[in-house]
Design an enzyme around this catalytic site. Structure first.
Site, PDB file in Angstrom:
ATOM      1  CG  ASP A  26       8.444  -7.507 -18.661  1.00 28.57           C
ATOM      2  OD1 ASP A  26       9.293  -6.671 -18.310  1.00 28.57           O
ATOM      3  OD2 ASP A  26       7.285  -7.204 -18.962  1.00 28.57           O
ATOM      4  CE  LYS A 131       7.983  -4.052 -19.085  1.00 26.29           C
ATOM      5  NZ  LYS A 131       6.643  -4.603 -19.190  1.00 26.29           N
ATOM      6  CB  CYS A 164       5.857  -6.942 -22.232  1.00 25.51           C
ATOM      7  SG  CYS A 164       4.625  -6.884 -20.912  1.00 25.51           S
TER       8      CYS A 164
HETATM    9  N1  TIU Z   1       5.527  -9.121 -19.946  1.00 20.43           N
HETATM   10  C1  TIU Z   1       4.354  -9.381 -20.499  1.00 20.43           C
HETATM   11  O1  TIU Z   1       4.253  -9.693 -21.682  1.00 20.43           O
HETATM   12  N2  TIU Z   1       3.232  -9.333 -19.666  1.00 20.43           N
HETATM   13  C2  TIU Z   1       2.091 -10.078 -19.859  1.00 20.43           C
HETATM   14  O2  TIU Z   1       1.145  -9.984 -19.077  1.00 20.43           O
HETATM   15  N3  TIU Z   1       2.087 -10.934 -20.919  1.00 20.43           N
HETATM   16  C3  TIU Z   1       1.136 -11.857 -21.242  1.00 20.43           C
HETATM   17  O3  TIU Z   1       1.222 -12.431 -22.317  1.00 20.43           O
HETATM   18  N4  TIU Z   1       0.171 -12.110 -20.394  1.00 20.43           N
END
Ligand code: TIU
Length: 229
Positions: A26, A131, A164
């Site tokens: 991500d 995802k 994530c």
């Molecule tokens: N990729 C991921 O960690 N998504 C989130 O929403 N993370 C946050 O810390 N908000």
């Protein structure tokens, strides 16, 4: 192929580069750049940006050695049919998932904010797993890709550490994959969460996996020429 040993915590991490994947989780504009979803949640993105340079070094080494690279992106279909209403409602945000923001519709596939930052852009042939959730295994074909490629070990990078990255490492660990989390290549908006999340992975004899700095990994890979799968 000979095993590589990395100085890690809670003890040495051994892996065969031929059965290992580098997972980049991500590293999207929506989390890492100003004006994205991360900032809309009230966060300062600068701690996340510090993970870009070390991740780039690891990515370049993995590519040079032929280690499988896999990217993930969190996001949703443009019609939002894969977005649970509970996720949409969370945070009572003025601009939430699916709404137009400075980088297009927030966390929607195909939008500028959803894409991976240019510094870490996927190379041709590197799988990108989209995802809908925090974990990389839930409702994706990641496990199928890993099993088909004979992958057993994961070098884990990306954001955010306690969300994530943690969810993915827990899912991977339960599926029998051995995870090395690269401490300087994962990041949180919250320094205290970064510290705690890293501790949780390596506590109790490595309950979810191992932790090392990217320099330790790169040092361990110095003698390796190429990877044959
Ligand atoms: N990729 C991921 O960690 N998504 C989130 O929403 N993370 C946050 O810390 N908000």
């Amino acid at each position: 192929m000979a095993k590589v040993t990395v100085r890690a915590e809670p003890y040495e991490y051994e892996f065969d580069p031929a059965t290992t994947a580098l997972l980049v989780i991500d590293m999207q504009r929506d989390f890492v750049e100003p004006g994205g979803f991360g900032e809309m949640l009230g966060n300062d993105v600068s701690p996340l940006r510090r993970a870009i340079a070390p991740t780039k070094r690891v990515l370049e080494t993995a590519r040079r050695l032929g280690i499988q690279v896999i990217h993930t992106r969190e996001g949703h279909r443009p019609d939002l049919t894969d977005l649970p209403p509970t996720k949409k409602a969370r945070g009572k945000l003025k601009t939430g998932i699916g709404d137009p923001g400075p980088m297009g519709r927030v966390l929607v596939r195909g939008e500028r904010g959803h894409d991976i930052v240019p510094e870490l852009a996927p190379a041709p042939g590197e799988p990108v797993v989209d995802k809908p959730g925090k974990g990389s295994f839930y409702a994706t074909d990641l496990e199928l890709i890993l099993r088909e490629r004979g992958i057993r070990s994961l070098l884990v990078t990306g954001v955010t550490t306690e969300v994530c990255v943690h969810t993915t490492v827990r899912e991977a660990n339960d599926r029998g994959f051995e995870c090395l989390v690269l401490e300087d290549c994962v990041a949180s908006y919250f320094p205290e969460f970064q510290e705690a999340a890293i501790k949780m992975i390596k506590a109790q004899g490595g309950i979810f996996g191992w932790v090392a700095g990217s320099e330790a990994l790169l040092k361990a890979l110095e003698g390796v020429r190429t990877t044959t799968r």
